[in-house]
Design a protein around this motif. Structure first.
Motif, mmCIF file in Angstrom:
data_model
loop_
_atom_site.group_PDB
_atom_site.id
_atom_site.type_symbol
_atom_site.label_atom_id
_atom_site.label_comp_id
_atom_site.label_asym_id
_atom_site.label_seq_id
_atom_site.Cartn_x
_atom_site.Cartn_y
_atom_site.Cartn_z
ATOM 1 N N THR A 200 0.808 -1.227 0.000
ATOM 2 C CA THR A 200 0.000 0.000 0.000
ATOM 3 C C THR A 200 0.835 1.269 0.000
ATOM 4 O O THR A 200 0.315 2.341 -0.329
ATOM 5 C CB THR A 200 -0.943 0.039 1.222
ATOM 6 N N GLY A 201 2.107 1.185 0.380
ATOM 7 C CA GLY A 201 2.920 2.390 0.409
ATOM 8 C C GLY A 201 4.322 2.107 0.908
ATOM 9 O O GLY A 201 4.694 0.953 1.176
ATOM 10 N N THR A 202 5.085 3.173 1.047
ATOM 11 C CA THR A 202 6.470 3.084 1.509
ATOM 12 C C THR A 202 6.592 3.786 2.852
ATOM 13 O O THR A 202 6.153 4.930 3.012
ATOM 14 C CB THR A 202 7.420 3.751 0.501
ATOM 15 N N ARG A 203 7.206 3.104 3.812
ATOM 16 C CA ARG A 203 7.379 3.671 5.144
ATOM 17 C C ARG A 203 8.842 4.035 5.364
ATOM 18 O O ARG A 203 9.740 3.273 5.051
ATOM 19 C CB ARG A 203 6.931 2.681 6.220
ATOM 20 N N THR A 204 9.054 5.221 5.946
ATOM 21 C CA THR A 204 10.379 5.674 6.362
ATOM 22 C C THR A 204 10.226 6.226 7.776
ATOM 23 O O THR A 204 9.707 7.325 7.970
ATOM 24 C CB THR A 204 10.921 6.770 5.430
ATOM 25 N N GLY A 205 10.650 5.440 8.763
ATOM 26 C CA GLY A 205 10.374 5.821 10.136
ATOM 27 C C GLY A 205 8.877 5.793 10.365
ATOM 28 O O GLY A 205 8.199 4.805 10.067
ATOM 29 N N THR A 206 8.324 6.905 10.863
ATOM 30 C CA THR A 206 6.875 6.984 11.040
ATOM 31 C C THR A 206 6.182 7.605 9.820
ATOM 32 O O THR A 206 4.960 7.670 9.777
ATOM 33 C CB THR A 206 6.524 7.814 12.290
ATOM 34 N N ALA A 207 6.968 8.055 8.842
ATOM 35 C CA ALA A 207 6.385 8.656 7.641
ATOM 36 C C ALA A 207 5.894 7.563 6.699
ATOM 37 O O ALA A 207 6.418 6.444 6.672
ATOM 38 C CB ALA A 207 7.410 9.526 6.937
ATOM 39 N N PHE A 208 4.872 7.904 5.909
ATOM 40 C CA PHE A 208 4.271 6.947 4.991
ATOM 41 C C PHE A 208 3.916 7.663 3.702
ATOM 42 O O PHE A 208 3.357 8.760 3.710
ATOM 43 C CB PHE A 208 2.998 6.362 5.625
ATOM 44 N N ARG A 209 4.277 7.051 2.578
ATOM 45 C CA ARG A 209 3.894 7.578 1.262
ATOM 46 C C ARG A 209 3.121 6.483 0.547
ATOM 47 O O ARG A 209 3.683 5.445 0.175
ATOM 48 C CB ARG A 209 5.130 7.985 0.450
ATOM 49 N N PHE A 230 0.269 11.605 -5.140
ATOM 50 C CA PHE A 230 0.384 12.786 -5.998
ATOM 51 C C PHE A 230 1.054 13.929 -5.228
ATOM 52 O O PHE A 230 0.813 14.114 -4.035
ATOM 53 C CB PHE A 230 -0.992 13.263 -6.474
ATOM 54 N N ASP A 231 1.851 14.712 -5.934
ATOM 55 C CA ASP A 231 2.432 15.920 -5.340
ATOM 56 C C ASP A 231 1.477 17.099 -5.445
ATOM 57 O O ASP A 231 1.568 18.052 -4.678
ATOM 58 C CB ASP A 231 3.747 16.286 -6.037
#
Length: 241
Positions: A200-209, A230-231
């Protein structure tokens, strides 16, 4: 730690985490006995919630309203389940037959738990409780009735889980509870290995895209969310369809 009878610990975490254990009589909320269970909601009352959300957002696109309604409920379910697992080491049984839902309420969704049945707070139980017990039947219902794409709905579920974990981590840091932050991080990481969530997305630490869009940009005055694929809002050639 045992679950306390009214799940008071969840109140420390904010409104998305709270599960009511009362009948709402003292604050003007709808009496629990008049509200549908979530089991009934997935069968019958879901349309009322989608209509309520669409009216408040000012959109006539039922697909958009259905997506936002689902994400709001997913956020409440993940927050309550993850919050209990982290704070208590266990969670209450959130069987759809035990949870009542005020489909006319604002945000966050108002949920009442009518009986406290303790369950383990491990990742497998969390996944079975929220994904299997709620989000899979909800996804099936929304796909059938409103034509919302499965990938979008599971993206909403991933986004809601990431947001709940992020809020737990924020609270834990502010409260000096490194144990809470560590457990939230470990549980969330394990949950995101589930086949329904791992793409469903990419996680970096607590961030999610996320890799999908919840369609909030199609709401009048809306835009893209912080974790959107989307940006900037894409073209709105289908607005009003």
């Amino acid at each position: 730690m045992d679950l306390d009878p009214d799940l008071a610990g969840l109140r420390l975490l904010g409104g998305f985490f709270v599960l009511r254990m009362d009948d709402g009589a003292d604050d003007g909320a709808a009496p629990v006995r008049r509200l549908p269970t979530l089991q009934e909601a997935y069968d019958e009352a879901l349309a009322r919630r989608v209509e309520t959300v669409g009216s408040r957002l000012g959109t006539r696109e039922t697909r958009v309203a259905a997506s936002i309604a689902q994400q709001g409920l997913a956020a409440r379910l993940w927050s309550a389940a993850l919050g209990c697992s982290v704070l208590y080491g266990g969670l209450p049984d959130l069987d759809p037959r035990l949870l009542r839902w005020d489909t006319a309420a604002g945000c966050p969704d108002d949920l009442w738990l009518t009986e406290l049945r303790p369950l383990p707070g491990d990742p497998a139980t969390l996944a079975a409780t929220v994904l299997g017990g709620h989000l899979e039947p909800l996804t099936d219902a929304l796909r059938t009735r409103y034509g919302v794409a499965a990938g979008l709905l599971w993206g909403n579920a991933g986004s809601a889980l990431a947001a709940a974990a992020r809020e737990l981590s924020r609270w834990a840091r502010g409260s000096g509870r490194t144990d809470v932050a560590d457990r939230a991080r470990a549980l969330t990481a394990e949950l995101f290995t589930h086949p329904l969530l791992n793409a469903t997305g990419t996680r970096t630490g607590t961030a999610f895209r996320r890799r999908s869009c919840c369609l909030y940009y199609r709401v009048p005055g809306g835009g893209v969310c912080g974790d959107c694929c989307f940006d900037r809002p894409p073209g709105l050639s289908l607005q009003g369809s």
